[in-house]
Design an enzyme around this catalytic site. Structure first.
Site, PDB file in Angstrom:
ATOM      1  N   PHE A   1       4.203  -3.750  -4.411  1.00  0.00           N
ATOM      2  CA  PHE A   1       4.082  -4.169  -5.962  1.00  0.00           C
ATOM      3  C   PHE A   1       3.923  -5.693  -6.011  1.00  0.00           C
ATOM      4  O   PHE A   1       4.251  -6.098  -7.123  1.00  0.00           O
ATOM      5  CB  PHE A   1       5.258  -3.640  -6.694  1.00  0.00           C
ATOM      6  CG  PHE A   1       5.663  -2.294  -6.536  1.00  0.00           C
ATOM      7  CD1 PHE A   1       5.017  -1.187  -6.746  1.00  0.00           C
ATOM      8  CD2 PHE A   1       6.869  -1.689  -5.824  1.00  0.00           C
ATOM      9  CE1 PHE A   1       5.118   0.211  -6.629  1.00  0.00           C
ATOM     10  CE2 PHE A   1       7.144  -0.340  -5.341  1.00  0.00           C
ATOM     11  CZ  PHE A   1       6.267   0.752  -5.882  1.00  0.00           C
TER      12      PHE A   1
ATOM     13  N   THR B   1      -0.190   4.066  -1.591  1.00  0.00           N
ATOM     14  CA  THR B   1      -1.211   4.402  -2.550  1.00  0.00           C
ATOM     15  C   THR B   1      -1.907   5.331  -2.167  1.00  0.00           C
ATOM     16  O   THR B   1      -2.636   6.307  -3.097  1.00  0.00           O
ATOM     17  CB  THR B   1      -1.910   3.214  -2.650  1.00  0.00           C
ATOM     18  OG1 THR B   1      -2.414   2.702  -0.976  1.00  0.00           O
ATOM     19  CG2 THR B   1      -1.287   1.893  -3.036  1.00  0.00           C
TER      20      THR B   1
ATOM     21  N   GLY C   1      -8.028  -2.238  -3.565  1.00  0.00           N
ATOM     22  CA  GLY C   1      -8.011  -1.532  -2.257  1.00  0.00           C
ATOM     23  C   GLY C   1      -9.075  -0.501  -1.877  1.00  0.00           C
ATOM     24  O   GLY C   1      -9.766  -0.623  -1.276  1.00  0.00           O
TER      25      GLY C   1
ATOM     26  N   ASN D   1      -9.068  10.836  -5.549  1.00  0.00           N
ATOM     27  CA  ASN D   1      -8.108  11.943  -5.364  1.00  0.00           C
ATOM     28  C   ASN D   1      -7.201  12.127  -6.464  1.00  0.00           C
ATOM     29  O   ASN D   1      -6.229  11.272  -6.646  1.00  0.00           O
ATOM     30  CB  ASN D   1      -7.453  11.315  -4.085  1.00  0.00           C
ATOM     31  CG  ASN D   1      -6.394  12.594  -3.454  1.00  0.00           C
ATOM     32  OD1 ASN D   1      -5.864  13.496  -4.150  1.00  0.00           O
ATOM     33  ND2 ASN D   1      -6.283  12.555  -2.029  1.00  0.00           N
TER      34      ASN D   1
ATOM     35  N   THR E   1      -3.306  11.979  -5.588  1.00  0.00           N
ATOM     36  CA  THR E   1      -2.542  10.392  -5.295  1.00  0.00           C
ATOM     37  C   THR E   1      -2.932   9.619  -6.470  1.00  0.00           C
ATOM     38  O   THR E   1      -2.001   8.992  -6.811  1.00  0.00           O
ATOM     39  CB  THR E   1      -3.223  10.086  -4.054  1.00  0.00           C
ATOM     40  OG1 THR E   1      -4.666   9.768  -4.433  1.00  0.00           O
ATOM     41  CG2 THR E   1      -2.806  10.633  -2.808  1.00  0.00           C
TER      42      THR E   1
ATOM     43  N   GLN F   1       0.104   7.714  -8.999  1.00  0.00           N
ATOM     44  CA  GLN F   1      -0.113   6.116  -8.996  1.00  0.00           C
ATOM     45  C   GLN F   1      -0.008   6.007 -10.358  1.00  0.00           C
ATOM     46  O   GLN F   1       0.710   4.837 -11.126  1.00  0.00           O
ATOM     47  CB  GLN F   1      -1.331   5.585  -8.650  1.00  0.00           C
ATOM     48  CG  GLN F   1      -1.156   5.314  -6.873  1.00  0.00           C
ATOM     49  CD  GLN F   1      -2.112   4.247  -6.274  1.00  0.00           C
ATOM     50  OE1 GLN F   1      -3.308   4.443  -6.297  1.00  0.00           O
ATOM     51  NE2 GLN F   1      -1.722   3.100  -6.391  1.00  0.00           N
TER      52      GLN F   1
ATOM     53  N   VAL G   1      -6.563   2.169  -9.424  1.00  0.00           N
ATOM     54  CA  VAL G   1      -5.630   3.124 -10.262  1.00  0.00           C
ATOM     55  C   VAL G   1      -4.244   2.622 -10.277  1.00  0.00           C
ATOM     56  O   VAL G   1      -3.188   3.009 -10.801  1.00  0.00           O
ATOM     57  CB  VAL G   1      -5.609   4.566 -10.194  1.00  0.00           C
ATOM     58  CG1 VAL G   1      -6.984   5.066 -10.629  1.00  0.00           C
ATOM     59  CG2 VAL G   1      -5.335   4.837  -8.826  1.00  0.00           C
ATOM     60  N   GLY G   2      -3.903   1.556  -9.335  1.00  0.00           N
ATOM     61  CA  GLY G   2      -2.422   1.109  -8.984  1.00  0.00           C
ATOM     62  C   GLY G   2      -1.599   0.612 -10.060  1.00  0.00           C
ATOM     63  O   GLY G   2      -0.216   0.533  -9.963  1.00  0.00           O
ATOM     64  N   GLU G   3      -2.435  -0.304 -10.695  1.00  0.00           N
ATOM     65  CA  GLU G   3      -1.659  -1.080 -11.881  1.00  0.00           C
ATOM     66  C   GLU G   3      -1.906  -0.771 -13.279  1.00  0.00           C
ATOM     67  O   GLU G   3      -0.894  -1.183 -14.138  1.00  0.00           O
ATOM     68  CB  GLU G   3      -2.126  -2.660 -11.581  1.00  0.00           C
ATOM     69  CG  GLU G   3      -1.586  -2.949 -10.448  1.00  0.00           C
ATOM     70  CD  GLU G   3      -2.280  -4.358  -9.767  1.00  0.00           C
ATOM     71  OE1 GLU G   3      -1.742  -5.373  -9.856  1.00  0.00           O
ATOM     72  OE2 GLU G   3      -3.324  -4.143  -9.073  1.00  0.00           O
TER      73      GLU G   3
END
Lengths: 685, 161
Positions: free
Chosen positions: A232, A460, A501, A575, A578, A582, A647-649
């Site tokens: 994070f 992730t 990423g 995907n 996943t 996230q 899409v992580g944040e």
């Protein structure tokens, strides 16, 4: 650039490392057995400012060695002064590593660290962020290189002339990343070659930095990062544990393990700065913004200038002819804040999206409608067209799925038993970035392919989606791909950060696979550096909208989030399985930011007093009720070969504001300083 | 010192300060149980001790020489493990072995009819495996990735619901 033929990309392939993770077979940094292993423990400064004059070691204790600035090996300078560990007598914050104990056992190291006596000359310290502090200054740039200040038009004149105005101050506390896996390193020297098993988001970067610190060639350090228990942002660069473990191993001639205890993570590895923000919005009576002014105050340490980009998202969120953003920074005798999930966007959009809600109430316009009316055609400050922007679609379609229509806009109207009930909305945005990376692909006689890139999978799903991308680029089923990541000896990859990423590594993987097919060779390597340097940097953002329904106990002030929904436009979803995880994970961390999380400062000691997981509450199972995420099928061919945005944040951006706006709608109480604690609501219920 | 883990008895020469967690991780190479806080606050170290879920970081190994310890490595294709895979009940995976051991222990508690804070006055006739019950009963196991919404159906299905 032509699109790849998509077959695997877009399917919900299960995480490749899943079976290892559910059986305990997945190895994290501290879990690689070593012969003759020694254990290290950090001794932290008990004062916020001063000098360490001497370290007195009890001769009966269990330490093999106690290192401090009086006897530690000299290090070369790194870009990050936090890595110049045990090099100087100066103490810059309470909790700073000032000595390192190495012992034969973890129990011995921990005990010896408690018995070491520090002779310290303490000095007066200053640890409190204030917006009237005389030492506030405007940093040259804010993370990672944005201008500190921007201005267009004449905000003051527009303000003076506007019929409707909102002028509000918001505050967010220090927040702590707290990945479940504490930062850890095992260091082993073989002659002049160093191997680190290290928990980080950037094996290539950590290898380069640690080599630099020890005066070595970059390839003399190998960093192995097979599985990472979350980061994070706090594991984005080499942290002091990597340097200290290597130092301890060098001095003792043995492999050394340094696994940080949870308590030390609150100071040693970075956190999100507290912020104070002032937002002014001026509008016509039909809700067209005429001016936006967002001024942010944050802090950094004496050691290192980290200036969070708190007001940067405001630069492209809404149209207004007159606009101004600015950042002021204060250096304090406190630990260095660094990246935490959506640095800048998370606290900045909390303020902006709460202010928009306040403006909507003032105008008597639906908060979704207000946002729609201020949708810009192009990036308002740069004039750059958006590669794609479907914010309004997220608001509209999200509203439909959430069940927004028919909402009574008045606050404090809905009561069921002891519960006040309300709903809220807030926008979300996050930049779509890509950073230079290199990938290699090899073809084998059995029809299989090995794809290698020094990326890191923090949970992730990177390992999985890179396999999907490679399969499509090679035109083969995923079963024929073997993916290798998590090792700095593999081709150099960018950091697993900034939601970049999959775009960065996927681009390199696609390039390598295409080169292999086109050349007919058995091996191909592809470096994206030039392509990315040529790319336009502006106008690239993911968007979204968050919707919350809360109930607030009229007797206790307890807030429960009954429903939380996120609707996103984030390019192609590589995907869905996943990605959904996230999105939800970001929203849940946003719930923690809204309701639970707060680093509580003791100004007398310069310490985050609640530095463990019992007192710093992160969302638990029981906090999460009905939560869901959905997304638009967004096409964007200008970003990268996959058309993905990351899409992580974005899930943590705006979700706190949606919850806080829902709390207002439920109770009529505007809480402008996070988190929404019971004591802030109770007097008004 | 003697320690019985996953049915195998080990003779160990340990510092008396060694916790069950450190005995597993540092001396038996059983690194499935994780160290997340070392203070009993996160649940990552959860194992089953004589069938009950415990925070192994809070137990001294020397005091549990007669116990049957079961770690995540002691499960083979358990329905809870399958459920976590099926529902993407994890991201980084670091809390996962603790979540799985905790869920197995929790399902046994439910089987015995033990109430939780989410249970009404009379456990008889209540659904002790409602979503609210599962969330309450699993709240000793933190997950910073926020995989909770996917763990709930994983656990419910493992219980045959």
């Amino acid at each position: 650039m032509t699109a790849t033929t998509h077959r695997a990309v877009g399917t919900p392939l299960a995480r490749l490392e899943g079976p290892k993770k559910v059986t305990g077979a997945a190895k994290y940094a501290a879990e690689y057995p070593q012969d003759d292993l020694a254990y290290a423990w950090i001794v932290q400064s008990p004062v916020a400012r001063g000098r360490l004059d001497a370290v007195v070691v009890d001769p009966t204790d269990e330490a093999i060695v106690v290192l401090w600035h009086g006897n530690a090996p000299r290090l070369r300078d790194a870009d990050d002064p936090e890595l110049a560990v045990l090099q100087s007598a100066a103490i810059s914050y309470r909790g700073q590593p000032v000595a390192l104990v190495v012992a034969d056992t973890p129990e011995g190291a921990r005990r010896a660290a408690q018995t070491v006596r520090l002779e310290i000359t303490a000095e007066e310290h200053d640890t409190v962020l204030r917006t009237d502090h005389p030492e506030l200054y405007t940093p040259e740039t804010v993370n990672p290189g944005f201008p500190s200040e921007t201005a267009a038009g004449d905000v003051d004149r527009a303000w003076a002339a506007a019929p409707v105005r909102i002028d509000v101050e918001y505050a967010t506390p220090a927040l702590h990343n707290n990945p479940m896996e504490p930062h850890a390193t095992i260091a082993r020297w073989d002659g002049d070659e160093l191997t680190l098993w290290d928990s980080n988001q950037h094996p290539s970067g950590v290898a380069a930095t640690v080599s630099q610190v020890f005066g070595m060639r970059p390839d003399q350090t190998r960093v192995i990062t097979e599985h990472v228990g979350g980061g994070f942002g706090s594991k984005g660069t080499a942290r002091p544990n990597a340097v200290l473990a290597a130092m301890g191993a060098r001095v003792t001639g043995r492999p050394v393990k340094l696994a940080l205890p949870r308590q030390q993570m609150f100071t040693v590895v970075g956190h999100r700065t507290p912020t104070r923000q002032r937002i002014r919005l001026a509008a016509t009576s039909d809700g067209a913004l005429t001016a936006i002014d967002h001024q942010a105050f944050s802090q950094s340490s004496r050691l290192f200038e980290f200036a969070e980009q708190t007001a940067v998202a405001t630069r492209h969120m809404y149209a207004a002819p007159n606009r101004r953003t600015g950042h002021r920074l204060l250096r304090l005798d406190m630990p260095t804040p660094r990246w935490m999930r959506a640095p800048g966007e998370a606290p900045g959009m909390f303020a902006l999206e709460c202010a928009m809600d306040e403006l909507a109430a003032e105008l008597g316009i639906d908060p979704i409608e207000l946002r729609v009316r201020n949708e810009p055609e192009v990036e308002p400050e740069t004039g750059t067209p958006f590669t794609s922007r479907h914010y309004v679609d997220c608001l509209r379609q999200g509203a439909e799925r959430f069940g927004w229509s028919g909402r009574d806009p008045r606050p404090r109207q809905r009561r069921e038993g002891d519960w006040w009930i309300g709903t809220g909305v807030a926008g979300a945005t996050y930049p779509a970035m890509a950073q230079p990376s290199t990938a290699r692909v090899r073809a084998f006689d059995d029809g299989g392919f090995e794809v290698a890139i020094g990326a890191a999978d923090l949970g992730t799903g990177a390992r999985t989606i890179l396999t999907q991308i490679a399969a499509d680029a090679l035109g083969v089923p995923v079963e024929r791909i073997t993916i290798r990541i998590g090792d700095s000896s593999l081709p150099k990859a960018s950091v697993a950060g900034g939601s970049s990423g999959s775009a960065s590594w996927g681009w390199a993987v696609t390039g390598a696979c295409r080169a292999l097919r086109e050349s007919g060779e058995r091996e191909a390597v592809f470096d994206t550096t030039e392509l990315i340097q040529k790319q336009e940097k502006e106008g690239r953002h993911a968007f979204g909208a968050h919707f919350a329904e809360v109930r607030v106990d009229a007797v206790t002030g307890e807030v429960r989030v009954s429903r939380l929904f996120g609707m996103y436009a984030a390019g192609r979803i590589l995907n869905p399985r996943t990605a959904r995880s996230q999105f939800l994970g970001g929203m849940i961390m946003g719930m923690g930011m809204a309701l639970h999380e707060e680093g509580v400062l003791d100004p007398a000691m310069g310490e985050w007093v609640n530095h463990d997981l019992a007192e710093y509450h992160i969302p638990a199972h029981a906090d999460v009720e009905n939560i869901d995420a959905a997304w638009l099928d967004e096409q964007d061919d200008q970003l990268n070969p996959m058309g993905s945005k990351g899409v992580g944040e974005i899930g943590i951006v705006g979700s706190p504001a949606a919850i806080v706006n829902a709390v207002w709608h439920a109770t009529g109480v505007r809480v402008r300083d996070l988190p929404v604690r019971l004591d802030k609501l109770l007097p008004h219920l | 010192m003697r320690l019985t883990v996953n049915g195998i008895e080990h003779d160990l020469d340990l510092d008396p300060r060694t916790t069950v967690l450190d005995a597993l991780r540092e001396h038996l190479d059983l690194t499935g149980a994780k160290k997340g806080c070392d203070h009993g606050q996160c649940g990552a170290c959860t194992v089953l001790l004589d069938g009950r879920r415990v925070n192994s970081c809070l137990l001294l190994a020397v005091a549990h020489q007669d116990a049957e310890i079961r770690t995540v490595e002691g499960f083979e294709d358990h329905p809870v493990q399958r459920g976590f895979l099926e529902h993407d009940g994890f991201q980084c995976g670091y809390c996962t072995p603790g979540q799985i051991c905790s869920a197995v222990g929790m399902l046994d508690e439910v089987e015995r009819g033990w109430p939780s804070a989410a249970t009404g006055g009379d456990p008889e006739g209540e659904d002790l495996l409602s979503d609210a019950e599962i969330r309450e009963r699993m709240s000793g196991n933190l997950c910073r990735c926020g995989a909770y919404p996917n763990m709930v159906p994983a656990i419910r299905e493992a219980a045959g619901r």
